[in-house]
Design a protein around this motif. Sequence first.
Motif, PDB file in Angstrom:
ATOM      1  N   ARG A  29       2.232   7.196  -1.875  1.00 48.18           N
ATOM      2  CA  ARG A  29       1.649   8.034  -0.568  1.00 48.18           C
ATOM      3  C   ARG A  29       0.889   9.238  -0.734  1.00 48.18           C
ATOM      4  O   ARG A  29       1.328  10.043  -1.159  1.00 48.18           O
ATOM      5  N   ALA A  39       2.648   2.531   6.098  1.00 41.75           N
ATOM      6  CA  ALA A  39       2.212   1.450   5.200  1.00 41.75           C
ATOM      7  C   ALA A  39       0.884   1.175   5.624  1.00 41.75           C
ATOM      8  O   ALA A  39       0.138   1.012   4.468  1.00 41.75           O
ATOM      9  N   ALA A  56      -2.270   1.714   2.973  1.00 47.16           N
ATOM     10  CA  ALA A  56      -3.019   0.494   2.467  1.00 47.16           C
ATOM     11  C   ALA A  56      -4.657   0.940   2.848  1.00 47.16           C
ATOM     12  O   ALA A  56      -5.567   0.507   2.050  1.00 47.16           O
ATOM     13  N   ARG A  90      -6.011   3.233   0.218  1.00 44.24           N
ATOM     14  CA  ARG A  90      -6.071   2.719  -1.026  1.00 44.24           C
ATOM     15  C   ARG A  90      -7.222   1.711  -0.891  1.00 44.24           C
ATOM     16  O   ARG A  90      -8.089   1.314  -2.113  1.00 44.24           O
ATOM     17  N   ILE A  91      -7.293   1.021   0.039  1.00 38.39           N
ATOM     18  CA  ILE A  91      -8.540  -0.078   0.079  1.00 38.39           C
ATOM     19  C   ILE A  91      -9.586   0.601   0.108  1.00 38.39           C
ATOM     20  O   ILE A  91     -10.734   0.240  -0.583  1.00 38.39           O
ATOM     21  N   GLU A 130     -10.342   2.074  -3.391  1.00 38.49           N
ATOM     22  CA  GLU A 130     -11.006   1.256  -4.460  1.00 38.49           C
ATOM     23  C   GLU A 130     -11.971   0.615  -4.098  1.00 38.49           C
ATOM     24  O   GLU A 130     -12.829   0.279  -4.992  1.00 38.49           O
ATOM     25  N   SER A 155      -6.496  -6.198  -5.442  1.00 40.59           N
ATOM     26  CA  SER A 155      -5.567  -5.115  -4.735  1.00 40.59           C
ATOM     27  C   SER A 155      -5.934  -5.034  -3.497  1.00 40.59           C
ATOM     28  O   SER A 155      -5.033  -5.035  -2.687  1.00 40.59           O
ATOM     29  N   GLU A 202      -4.979  -8.237  -1.631  1.00 41.92           N
ATOM     30  CA  GLU A 202      -3.295  -8.248  -1.315  1.00 41.92           C
ATOM     31  C   GLU A 202      -2.930  -6.986  -0.377  1.00 41.92           C
ATOM     32  O   GLU A 202      -2.018  -7.379   0.526  1.00 41.92           O
ATOM     33  N   ARG A 203      -3.557  -5.785  -0.545  1.00 41.43           N
ATOM     34  CA  ARG A 203      -3.147  -4.823   0.573  1.00 41.43           C
ATOM     35  C   ARG A 203      -3.355  -5.445   1.878  1.00 41.43           C
ATOM     36  O   ARG A 203      -2.700  -5.106   2.851  1.00 41.43           O
ATOM     37  N   GLU A 222      -1.088  -8.306   3.044  1.00 42.30           N
ATOM     38  CA  GLU A 222       0.374  -7.795   3.415  1.00 42.30           C
ATOM     39  C   GLU A 222       0.727  -7.047   4.583  1.00 42.30           C
ATOM     40  O   GLU A 222       1.901  -7.320   5.093  1.00 42.30           O
ATOM     41  N   CYS A 260      -9.447  -9.756   3.876  1.00 45.21           N
ATOM     42  CA  CYS A 260     -10.637  -8.979   2.996  1.00 45.21           C
ATOM     43  C   CYS A 260     -11.969 -10.075   3.113  1.00 45.21           C
ATOM     44  O   CYS A 260     -11.613 -11.380   2.517  1.00 45.21           O
TER      45      CYS A 260
END
Length: 142
Positions: A20, A61, A65, A68-69, A72, A119, A122-123, A126, A131
């Motif tokens: 986090r 969460a 996510a 991080r999305i 990236e 990634s 997947e994020r 989840e 995407c």
Amino acid sequence: MRSGSAKQSASIRVLVHGLRPVAIDELGLLTALRERVLRLNTGELSMRIDFPAELPPLAAAVEVAVYRIVEEALANVVSHSGASRCVVSIHSNDMLSVTIEDNGVGIAANHVSGVGMLSIRERAEELGGRCTIRRPKAAERE
């Protein structure tokens, strides 16, 4: 013995940040993302943000996510797109929507996704999301 303890503490901090990002807790998700986007604003790449003043409360969460999305996706824009402009948008109506749009070369039709794109997918999955990657019209004709 204390130096080993200091090394362990540093390792734990790195792991916790990986789980986090501290910026989310210190600044909130939107401000942390604003700062991340604005740091990438250079003479060669102009970044713009389109965020609401605030979002409805999100689960931890989901916040991680989304962060991080975006992180990236922006790394991909910087490293691979050749873009001069990029817009990062976040909106929340019935569902949360994150869009990263740039004027780069696009992804080739035969491109094999790397770890970053996998990634991102997947994020999103989840959390029950999806995407979608769209290529510019010119890239579709190649």
